[in-house]
Write a protein that holds these residues in place. Structure first.
Motif, PDB file in Angstrom:
ATOM      1  N   ASN A   1     -17.016 -18.428  23.588  1.00 28.64           N
ATOM      2  CA  ASN A   1     -17.982 -17.838  22.952  1.00 28.64           C
ATOM      3  C   ASN A   1     -18.969 -17.295  23.861  1.00 28.64           C
TER       4      ASN A   1
ATOM      5  N   PRO B   1     -21.476 -14.957  23.922  1.00 27.60           N
ATOM      6  CA  PRO B   1     -22.812 -14.930  23.368  1.00 27.60           C
ATOM      7  C   PRO B   1     -23.347 -16.326  23.305  1.00 27.60           C
TER       8      PRO B   1
ATOM      9  N   GLY C   1     -15.950 -12.632  20.227  1.00 29.06           N
ATOM     10  CA  GLY C   1     -15.091 -11.523  20.404  1.00 29.06           C
ATOM     11  C   GLY C   1     -13.831 -11.418  21.336  1.00 29.06           C
ATOM     12  N   PRO C   2     -13.521 -10.196  21.897  1.00 30.42           N
ATOM     13  CA  PRO C   2     -12.027 -10.373  22.667  1.00 30.42           C
ATOM     14  C   PRO C   2     -11.764 -11.542  23.460  1.00 30.42           C
ATOM     15  N   ASP C   3     -12.771 -12.197  24.186  1.00 34.16           N
ATOM     16  CA  ASP C   3     -12.496 -13.324  25.052  1.00 34.16           C
ATOM     17  C   ASP C   3     -12.188 -14.343  24.463  1.00 34.16           C
TER      18      ASP C   3
ATOM     19  N   SER D   1      -9.749 -11.308  15.967  1.00 35.79           N
ATOM     20  CA  SER D   1     -11.371 -11.863  16.217  1.00 35.79           C
ATOM     21  C   SER D   1     -11.853 -11.396  14.753  1.00 35.79           C
TER      22      SER D   1
ATOM     23  N   ASP E   1     -14.943 -11.234  15.052  1.00 38.45           N
ATOM     24  CA  ASP E   1     -16.317 -10.239  15.289  1.00 38.45           C
ATOM     25  C   ASP E   1     -16.078  -9.368  16.690  1.00 38.45           C
ATOM     26  N   GLY E   2     -14.717  -9.152  16.714  1.00 43.33           N
ATOM     27  CA  GLY E   2     -14.521  -8.222  17.854  1.00 43.33           C
ATOM     28  C   GLY E   2     -13.117  -7.798  17.650  1.00 43.33           C
TER      29      GLY E   2
ATOM     30  N   SER F   1      -8.799  -6.921  15.618  1.00 43.99           N
ATOM     31  CA  SER F   1      -9.391  -7.382  14.291  1.00 43.99           C
ATOM     32  C   SER F   1      -8.386  -7.950  13.385  1.00 43.99           C
TER      33      SER F   1
ATOM     34  N   ASP G   1     -18.381 -13.473   8.380  1.00 35.55           N
ATOM     35  CA  ASP G   1     -17.063 -13.796   8.829  1.00 35.55           C
ATOM     36  C   ASP G   1     -16.016 -14.613   8.037  1.00 35.55           C
TER      37      ASP G   1
END
Length: 306
Positions: A133, A135, A201-203, A227, A229-230, A233, A264
């Motif tokens: 994650n 962020p 996200g994508p990671d 994801s 949040d990215g 989807s 989410d």
């Protein structure tokens, strides 16, 4: 006081990510010396006894309003204290209210440092994340740098199999999957395809791909990651599964809990039936203990008997 940190990415597990520490500052490695560790696959992840100067185990929890007195963070801390009575286990909020907030990570680290010899590693900080994650990791780095203490950060490593097992158990608890493939009885509500939902996200979705392969092997069903949040989807993931012939899909949240927002969780309910988040599953506590044990095996602890 300027402190530097070194970030090392460990690709051995979906949530491995993170080893952030100060420069060596003349502190020797504990190899080949160090705290004796029993050999073999059943050895304890954390030594049964530790000096009082040993670093605290700090669970770093995302979310500015996360309640540390209840929920997954409190339950995991309780499990770790019972299993490792020699360890000073604490929980702290990455996004707390600053040094004046006793639950804020900076305040918790400052207090841990004050109770240990000057300059010694005061804590092993373990982000409460089931997968990558970025962020949250950035905010964690900033909080530790602002605390100006000697702390080591260690994410979960070699976690794919344990995470896959925990996801399987959560699906079975919700009646969305068989408990194992040996039992041949039918479950009316069982899904025929699984969508692993991640946050970060994508990671995060990409990092959970190995976990999805292991879960697919356990269930003998198609499993893909998406994801919350990215990209990709949940809707894209659901479309892919339907194109693979899945008629009834279920969602396995690859999240512990605090890292996901209410939006989410609501998004999952719109797409399909969902198992519960991983929460305080024993495998998460095991991964935290393993991360702490690995970290302290590589640092010098004042007062340690060699």
């Amino acid at each position: 006081m300027r402190l530097g940190f070194r970030l090392v990415t460990d690709v051995r597990g979906p949530s491995a990510g993170l080893s952030m520490r100060q420069p060596n500052d003349g502190m020797p490695s504990r190899h080949p010396g160090g705290l004796p560790r029993p050999a073999g696959r059943h050895r304890r992840p954390v030594p049964a006894s530790l000096p009082q100067s040993a670093p605290a185990l700090v669970l770093a929890v995302p979310g500015s309003d996360t309640d540390l007195s209840a929920g997954p963070a409190a339950e995991l801390a309780a499990i770790l204290r019972v299993d490792n009575p020699a360890v000073d286990v604490r929980a702290a909020r990455i996004d707390g209210g600053g040094r004046s907030d006793p639950s804020d990570l900076r305040a918790v680290l400052t207090d841990a440092a004050a109770r240990r010899p000057a300059g010694a590693p005061c804590a092993v900080v373990i982000p409460l994340l089931a997968t990558l994650n970025p962020p949250v990791t950035r905010r964690l780095r900033q909080a530790i740098a602002a605390s100006e203490v000697n702390a080591v950060v260690s994410g979960f490593t070699n976690s794919n199999a344990l995470i896959a097992e925990a996801l399987h158990i959560r699906l079975a608890e919700a009646g969305l999957a068989r408990a194992d493939r040996v039992r041949l009885f039918s479950i009316v509500t069982a899904a025929d395809g699984i969508l692993i939902a991640t946050v970060g996200g994508p990671d995060a979705a990409a990092a959970a791909n190995v976990t999805s392969v292991l879960l697919a092997a356990r269930l003998a069903l198609p499993v893909i990651t998406a994801s919350l949040d990215g990209l990709p989807s949940l809707q894209e993931g659901a479309t892919r599964l339907k194109e693979m012939g899945v008629n009834r899909l279920a969602i396995a949240p690859c999240i512990i809990g605090p890292e996901a927002s209410r939006a989410d969780l609501d998004a999952m309910a719109i797409v399909a039936e969902s198992a519960a988040p991983l929460g305080a599953h024993s495998n998460i506590a095991k991964l935290a203990a393993l991360a702490y044990g690995q970290a302290i095996s590589q640092i010098e602890i004042p007062g340690e008997q060699l």
